[in-house]
Design an enzyme around this catalytic site. Structure first.
Site, PDB file in Angstrom:
ATOM      1  N   GLU A  27      -1.210  -2.719   3.752  1.00 45.39           N
ATOM      2  CA  GLU A  27      -1.494  -2.216   2.433  1.00 45.39           C
ATOM      3  C   GLU A  27      -2.187  -3.413   0.997  1.00 45.39           C
ATOM      4  O   GLU A  27      -2.582  -4.695   1.439  1.00 45.39           O
ATOM      5  CB  GLU A  27       0.420  -2.127   1.719  1.00 45.39           C
ATOM      6  CG  GLU A  27       0.404  -2.465   0.289  1.00 45.39           C
ATOM      7  CD  GLU A  27       1.602  -1.526  -0.196  1.00 45.39           C
ATOM      8  OE1 GLU A  27       2.243  -1.538   0.287  1.00 45.39           O
ATOM      9  OE2 GLU A  27       1.733  -1.122  -1.623  1.00 45.39           O
ATOM     10  N   ASN A  72       3.188   1.436  -1.946  1.00 49.75           N
ATOM     11  CA  ASN A  72       3.695   2.293  -2.928  1.00 49.75           C
ATOM     12  C   ASN A  72       2.231   1.691  -3.494  1.00 49.75           C
ATOM     13  O   ASN A  72       1.985   2.335  -4.656  1.00 49.75           O
ATOM     14  CB  ASN A  72       4.638   0.705  -3.910  1.00 49.75           C
ATOM     15  CG  ASN A  72       6.333   0.837  -3.515  1.00 49.75           C
ATOM     16  OD1 ASN A  72       6.584   2.257  -2.921  1.00 49.75           O
ATOM     17  ND2 ASN A  72       7.338  -0.213  -3.751  1.00 49.75           N
ATOM     18  N   ASN A 172       3.430   8.196  -0.441  1.00 47.72           N
ATOM     19  CA  ASN A 172       4.275   7.754  -0.116  1.00 47.72           C
ATOM     20  C   ASN A 172       5.675   6.947  -0.634  1.00 47.72           C
ATOM     21  O   ASN A 172       5.978   7.237  -1.946  1.00 47.72           O
ATOM     22  CB  ASN A 172       3.849   6.010   0.294  1.00 47.72           C
ATOM     23  CG  ASN A 172       4.047   4.676  -0.004  1.00 47.72           C
ATOM     24  OD1 ASN A 172       4.988   4.453   1.573  1.00 47.72           O
ATOM     25  ND2 ASN A 172       5.434   3.901  -0.660  1.00 47.72           N
ATOM     26  N   GLU A 173       7.060   7.269  -0.218  1.00 51.95           N
ATOM     27  CA  GLU A 173       7.874   6.931  -0.572  1.00 51.95           C
ATOM     28  C   GLU A 173       8.401   7.982  -2.144  1.00 51.95           C
ATOM     29  O   GLU A 173       8.144   7.298  -3.066  1.00 51.95           O
ATOM     30  CB  GLU A 173       8.557   5.427  -0.865  1.00 51.95           C
ATOM     31  CG  GLU A 173       8.961   4.834   0.398  1.00 51.95           C
ATOM     32  CD  GLU A 173       9.695   3.619   0.342  1.00 51.95           C
ATOM     33  OE1 GLU A 173       9.518   2.853  -0.520  1.00 51.95           O
ATOM     34  OE2 GLU A 173       9.293   2.569   1.726  1.00 51.95           O
ATOM     35  N   TYR A 244      14.007  -1.180   6.858  1.00 49.59           N
ATOM     36  CA  TYR A 244      14.036  -2.757   6.222  1.00 49.59           C
ATOM     37  C   TYR A 244      15.314  -3.353   6.485  1.00 49.59           C
ATOM     38  O   TYR A 244      16.662  -3.000   6.011  1.00 49.59           O
ATOM     39  CB  TYR A 244      13.419  -3.441   5.180  1.00 49.59           C
ATOM     40  CG  TYR A 244      11.731  -3.369   5.187  1.00 49.59           C
ATOM     41  CD1 TYR A 244      10.817  -3.865   5.179  1.00 49.59           C
ATOM     42  CD2 TYR A 244      11.735  -2.003   3.876  1.00 49.59           C
ATOM     43  CE1 TYR A 244       9.523  -3.332   5.601  1.00 49.59           C
ATOM     44  CE2 TYR A 244      10.159  -1.674   4.190  1.00 49.59           C
ATOM     45  CZ  TYR A 244       9.140  -2.262   4.724  1.00 49.59           C
ATOM     46  OH  TYR A 244       7.488  -1.551   4.497  1.00 49.59           O
ATOM     47  N   GLU A 292       7.743   2.472   8.354  1.00 50.92           N
ATOM     48  CA  GLU A 292       7.143   1.146   7.676  1.00 50.92           C
ATOM     49  C   GLU A 292       8.762   0.808   8.717  1.00 50.92           C
ATOM     50  O   GLU A 292       9.831   1.300   8.037  1.00 50.92           O
ATOM     51  CB  GLU A 292       7.104   1.161   6.333  1.00 50.92           C
ATOM     52  CG  GLU A 292       6.532   1.394   5.233  1.00 50.92           C
ATOM     53  CD  GLU A 292       6.086   0.915   3.811  1.00 50.92           C
ATOM     54  OE1 GLU A 292       6.904   0.070   3.860  1.00 50.92           O
ATOM     55  OE2 GLU A 292       5.487   1.484   3.653  1.00 50.92           O
ATOM     56  N   GLN A 349       3.768  -5.505   7.510  1.00 53.88           N
ATOM     57  CA  GLN A 349       2.420  -5.401   7.413  1.00 53.88           C
ATOM     58  C   GLN A 349       2.195  -6.311   8.454  1.00 53.88           C
ATOM     59  O   GLN A 349       2.749  -6.843   8.723  1.00 53.88           O
ATOM     60  CB  GLN A 349       2.010  -5.577   6.283  1.00 53.88           C
ATOM     61  CG  GLN A 349       3.258  -4.894   4.910  1.00 53.88           C
ATOM     62  CD  GLN A 349       2.699  -4.894   4.165  1.00 53.88           C
ATOM     63  OE1 GLN A 349       1.175  -5.005   3.691  1.00 53.88           O
ATOM     64  NE2 GLN A 349       3.299  -3.414   2.554  1.00 53.88           N
TER      65      GLN A 349
HETATM   66  O1  AHR Z   1       6.026  -2.704   2.647  1.00 52.54           O
HETATM   67  C1  AHR Z   1       6.001  -2.994   1.423  1.00 52.54           C
HETATM   68  C2  AHR Z   1       6.686  -2.302   0.438  1.00 52.54           C
HETATM   69  O2  AHR Z   1       7.686  -0.997   1.131  1.00 52.54           O
HETATM   70  C3  AHR Z   1       5.721  -0.652   0.669  1.00 52.54           C
HETATM   71  O3  AHR Z   1       4.915  -0.302  -0.044  1.00 52.54           O
HETATM   72  C4  AHR Z   1       6.503   0.259   0.120  1.00 52.54           C
HETATM   73  O4  AHR Z   1       6.190   1.609   0.730  1.00 52.54           O
HETATM   74  C5  AHR Z   1       7.956   0.153   0.300  1.00 52.54           C
HETATM   75  O5  AHR Z   1       8.954   0.139  -0.643  1.00 52.54           O
END
Ligand code: AHR
Length: 502
Positions: A27, A72, A172-173, A244, A292, A349
């Protein structure tokens, strides 16, 4: 001492290992691109400005697919800013990470980098501040051979051949209120469906990923996917999942059981997608793109609104320890255990940002602890995922109740007969004896036994001590022809490779 047991049997399978399970994510955020994969002037930079030390580590990591350019970031991105002569490219405000984007690195640089790294690009289109028209323009620029304004523009920009990107994320999201151009499920579902319909008219073989929830705790989790898939079912091939994991307070037992949470999330989205299929009376199955996932200490991050406007700031550069690596290994086990429905996954990432690869500007690049389970799983999980149903003592966790101390999976490569067994002992106090029944694979021999563990579970790798934590071989492990008995140290990730006759 309670023993864990499992049986490996080629007659019980989950599905083929899709190589896309070993994807990563680049990203435009912090130092993932700038001084991560790209740093003109670095002693190890090639003629494109790509850091060859990072390229080497990317290949060693075994990454197969890389999602780009966000995240994002993509939801306020104009792809046109990142193509053409570099000196003409505008600097812009990146509203997602409150940073300044120079656009020195863009689409064509990424495609060149991806070719050099030997990875498949997976692109995201901006469905936050932009829509169908801009997505189609990007697609034409990227994939059309020539003879039209946008494809000829790409050729003028030095990319004579189309990039042939097959996999595309539809935004994305978009469920997240932090997202530029955040939408309701109804608004996003309609936009994603119309974008997908038009993109498939350009090329019906594209593989399109509709945005699922940004995490399993957001209020709209699962109802978002249901609504979005009602709109997009005909055109989408995948629904995305993002998650996450981090310890809450000092609750390491629950943290070590993060794979249980990922497991439940996958089951929930499979059920949701299949519910929509049932309502539509279709046999088409939507696949999952877990595009992700990682350990991310979000509690250490002040939040994007607190940032100031700078180029490539140091953001979320988590330093990972032994426990984090064991959790990452267990998340990979979970993904493999769902190989029948999870067709793609990207660890987020690749460099510097919550990443397996760390760099210093002008300095060295090194492997974080989490690099190792990823690299070994990507290298050796091949062929078919076997259905492994361990019997295991349990651990009582505050967040997930009782979870098995042993978390495991295995793959069988029919081409060379090799089995790879991946196992985690989530227990923090005791080694876990494990007995593996190998009678369905007569004559199996141990080829390699590696363990990642350390008496100091907080040990980490740094620029000064880049190899402090790494997997270590266990010598002398043997089968008796019918079974294998090993001991899994507390808080450990293990890989055992076996040769078989079939
Ligand atoms: O990976 C960091 C961020 O986490 C990304 O930009 C977003 O898609 C997610 O919330």
């Amino acid at each position: 001492m309670p023993t864990a047991r499992l049986t490996l049997d080629p007659g019980f399978r989950i599905g083929a290992v899709d190589r896309r399970l070993f994807g990563s994510f680049v990203e435009h955020m912090g130092r993932c691109v700038y001084s991560g994969i790209y740093e003109p002037g670095h002693p190890a930079a090639d003629e494109h400005g790509f850091r060859t030390d990072v390229l080497d580590l990317t290949r060693e990591l075994g990454v197969t697919t890389v999602r780009y350019p966000g995240g994002n970031f993509v939801s306020n991105y104009r792809w046109e800013d990142g193509v053409g002569p570099v000196q003409d490219r505008p600097a812009r405000l990146d509203l997602a990470w409150r940073s300044v984007e120079t656009n020195a690195f863009g689409l064509n640089e990424f495609m060149t980098w991806a070719r050099k790294a030997g990875v498949e690009p997976m692109m995201a289109v901006n469905l936050g501040t932009r829509g169908v028209a801009e997505a189609l323009q990007l697609l034409e620029y990227t994939n059309h051979p020539g003879g039209t304004a946008l494809s000829d523009l790409r050729r003028d920009h030095g990319a004579a051949d189309p990039h042939g990107v097959r996999m595309w994320c539809l935004g994305n999201e978009m469920d997240g209120p932090w997202q530029m151009g955040h939408k309701t499920a109804e608004e996003y579902g309609r936009l994603a469906a119309e974008t997908a319909r038009a993109m498939k008219r350009f090329d019906p073989d594209l593989e399109l990923v509709a945005c699922g929830s940004s995490n399993a705790y957001i209020d709209t989790f699962a109802s978002w996917e249901a609504k979005v898939l009602e709109h997009t079912y005909e055109f989408a091939d995948y629904i995305s999942l993002h998650a996450y994991y981090e310890p809450v307070g000092d609750d390491l037992d629950s943290f070590l059981a993060s794979g249980a949470e990922m497991d439940r999330m996958i089951d929930s989205i499979v059920a949701t997608a299949d519910h929509v299929a049932a309502k539509r009376r279709t046999g088409k199955k939507i696949k999952l793109s877990f595009d992700e996932w990682n350990v991310w200490y979000q509690s250490r991050f002040p939040g994007e609104t607190a940032l100031d406007w700078r180029e490539a700031p140091r953001l979320i550069e988590d330093v990972y320890d032994v426990t984090d690596a064991v959790v990452v290994g267990s998340l990979l086990i979970t993904l493999l255990r769902h190989a029948d429905r999870v067709g793609a996954a990207c660890q987020a990432q690749l460099a510097n940002i919550i990443a397996p690869i760390m760099t210093e500007p002008g300095g060295t690049a090194w492997r974080q602890t989490i690099f190792h389970p990823f690299a070994l799983t990507a290298r050796h999980a091949r062929g078919t995922v076997l259905r492994v149903e361990p019997q295991s003592p349990v651990i009582d966790t505050a967040r997930y109740g009782e979870v098995p101390a042993l978390w495991a999976t295995a793959t069988h490569d029919e081409e060379n007969g090799e089995i790879a067994l991946f196992a985690v002992n989530r227990g923090r106090d005791q080694a876990l004896p494990l007995t593996v029944d190998l009678r369905p694979f007569p004559g199996s021999r141990v080829v390699e036994h590696l363990v990642l563990t350390d008496p100091d579970t907080t040990a980490a790798n740094t620029a000064e001590q880049p190899d402090r934590v790494r997997p270590r071989p266990v010598e002398g492990t043997k089968t008796d022809g019918e079974q294998l008995a090993v001991e899994l140290p507390p808080v450990s990730w293990t890989m055992i490779r076996l040769a078989t006759d079939g």
